[in-house]
Design a protein around this motif. Structure first.
Motif, PDB file in Angstrom:
ATOM      1  N   SER A  36       1.752   4.106  -3.521  1.00 15.75           N
ATOM      2  CA  SER A  36       0.958   5.325  -3.308  1.00 15.75           C
ATOM      3  C   SER A  36       1.186   6.356  -4.398  1.00 15.75           C
ATOM      4  O   SER A  36       0.312   7.181  -4.672  1.00 15.75           O
ATOM      5  N   GLU A  94      -7.930  -0.317  -0.423  1.00 22.59           N
ATOM      6  CA  GLU A  94      -7.100   0.836  -0.753  1.00 22.59           C
ATOM      7  C   GLU A  94      -6.151   0.517  -1.902  1.00 22.59           C
ATOM      8  O   GLU A  94      -5.941   1.339  -2.798  1.00 22.59           O
ATOM      9  N   ILE A 136      -6.121   2.390  -5.521  1.00 26.65           N
ATOM     10  CA  ILE A 136      -4.921   3.050  -6.065  1.00 26.65           C
ATOM     11  C   ILE A 136      -4.597   2.500  -7.448  1.00 26.65           C
ATOM     12  O   ILE A 136      -4.275   3.256  -8.375  1.00 26.65           O
ATOM     13  N   ARG A 138       0.834  -1.205   0.000  1.00 30.03           N
ATOM     14  CA  ARG A 138       0.000   0.000   0.000  1.00 30.03           C
ATOM     15  C   ARG A 138       0.871   1.258   0.000  1.00 30.03           C
ATOM     16  O   ARG A 138       0.632   2.208  -0.766  1.00 30.03           O
TER      17      ARG A 138
END
Length: 354
Positions: free
Chosen positions: A245, A278, A282, A241
């Protein structure tokens, strides 16, 4: 003896006798089987009287040893001395101190391990194929792991982490340097036991700490962390994660791609659903900013990971033109593109063109 030899020579000269030379072939020396390890007497090591083998060390240092003592320990030594007839051994790949400890152990039958000398002693015993010595290496390694005091996890940074890190580093080195997976198997079993116990948070904390320099980590290090995490992949998912980013600006790093390829993203949804959501957000929002292989990889990854989890009976999105860039899709809507074969092919083809 000298007088008799002179008399023999004089007689041979006077009588003009012919000297007949008889060649006697000596049988190859066979080393008897001995229960090892055994005490041959440490005082006999480096003895100039019966040291018929010269050991070449670093910095032009030398030692003396006896072939009849070294031979029983190692098929490598037996071949060198009794088949090839060598009288020297080059051991300058190892520090003189390590060679001395190794040879002393062969003479005395006792080994004194420390965490500092373990790596080189394990390596030299593997190189010369001294089986009993290698077994003692495995025992030392296993005993250190068994002596972990997990109750001291409040002292993680100064006690547990250095110990666990040493364990992994030694397993990785043995795998790379001498192609030996035994240490890795021992470490893996121990780590999985921790992951499935009420100390699972220690395993998670260790992975995060050990991969703190994620961009500089070797693939071997990533691979062993994946294996040791087992089904408890929340720490690895957290690292992914963070690493993706800025995927839209920098693309996928090799290590990010490696983790995405080797983590089961479907299973991880049951372990860390919010983190997984998440990651998917992304990836889907950044895919239209990617080009070439990165775009194709992300599209395939999302499709293969999500198709097994979601139904394809929802509303479809049409890509009206291959030349038109897709607007940034929302996670819930973009699933339909991934789950539809025709739409997926259009996205994949457009990635190839980019």
């Amino acid at each position: 003896m000298f007088l008799k030899l002179n008399q023999l020579n004089n007689n041979m000269t006077t009588n003009q006798s012919k000297l007949t030379v008889i060649k006697v072939s000596c049988p190859r020396m066979v080393v008897s089987k001995i229960d090892l390890p055994a005490d041959f007497g440490i005082e006999n090591l480096d003895c100039p009287v019966h040291g018929n083998i010269e050991i070449n060390l670093m910095d032009n240092q030398k030692m003396k040893a006896n072939s009849m003592i070294l031979g029983p320990h190692s098929p490598v030594f037996q071949n060198m001395f009794f088949n090839l007839g060598l009288t020297t051994v080059d051991a300058d790949d190892f520090s003189p101190d390590i060679v001395r400890v190794f040879l002393s152990s062969l003479y005395s039958g006792r080994v004194e391990f420390t965490k500092e000398n373990f790596r080189e002693l394990n390596k030299i015993s593997t190189v010369f194929k001294v089986e009993w010595f290698t077994r003692k290496c495995m025992t030392f390694y296993d005993d250190i792991i068994d002596d972990w005091e997990l109750e001291s996890h409040d002292d993680f940074d100064s006690y547990l982490y250095p110990l666990m890190s040493w364990m992994i580093d030694e397993a990785l080195h043995a795998n790379v340097a001498i192609k030996d997976l035994q240490l890795q198997e021992i470490a893996l079993q121990k780590f999985l036991n921790i992951s499935h116990s009420h100390y699972a948070n220690l395993a998670t904390g260790f992975v995060l700490h050990y991969l703190d320099d994620f961009s500089g980590a070797s693939l071997d290090k990533l691979d062993i962390m994946i294996k040791m995490s087992g089904e408890n992949v929340s720490s690895l998912v957290s690292i992914v994660r963070t690493s993706i980013s800025e995927i839209g600006e920098k693309g996928l790093s090799p290590n990010s791609r490696y983790l995405l390829e080797h983590i089961d993203l479907v299973k991880c949804r049951t372990v860390a659903p919010e983190l997984c959501d998440e990651i998917f957000d992304i990836l889907t929002e950044g895919i239209d900013k990617l080009t070439g292989p990165d775009a194709n990889f992300v599209a395939q990854l999302l499709r293969s990971s999500l198709k097994s989890s979601f139904s394809s009976n929802s509303k479809k999105i049409k890509v009206s033109s291959k030349n038109r860039r897709l607007k940034t899709p929302k996670y819930e809507v973009f699933l339909n593109v991934l789950l539809d074969d025709k739409c997926f092919r259009e996205v994949y083809d457009r990635g190839c063109e980019l």
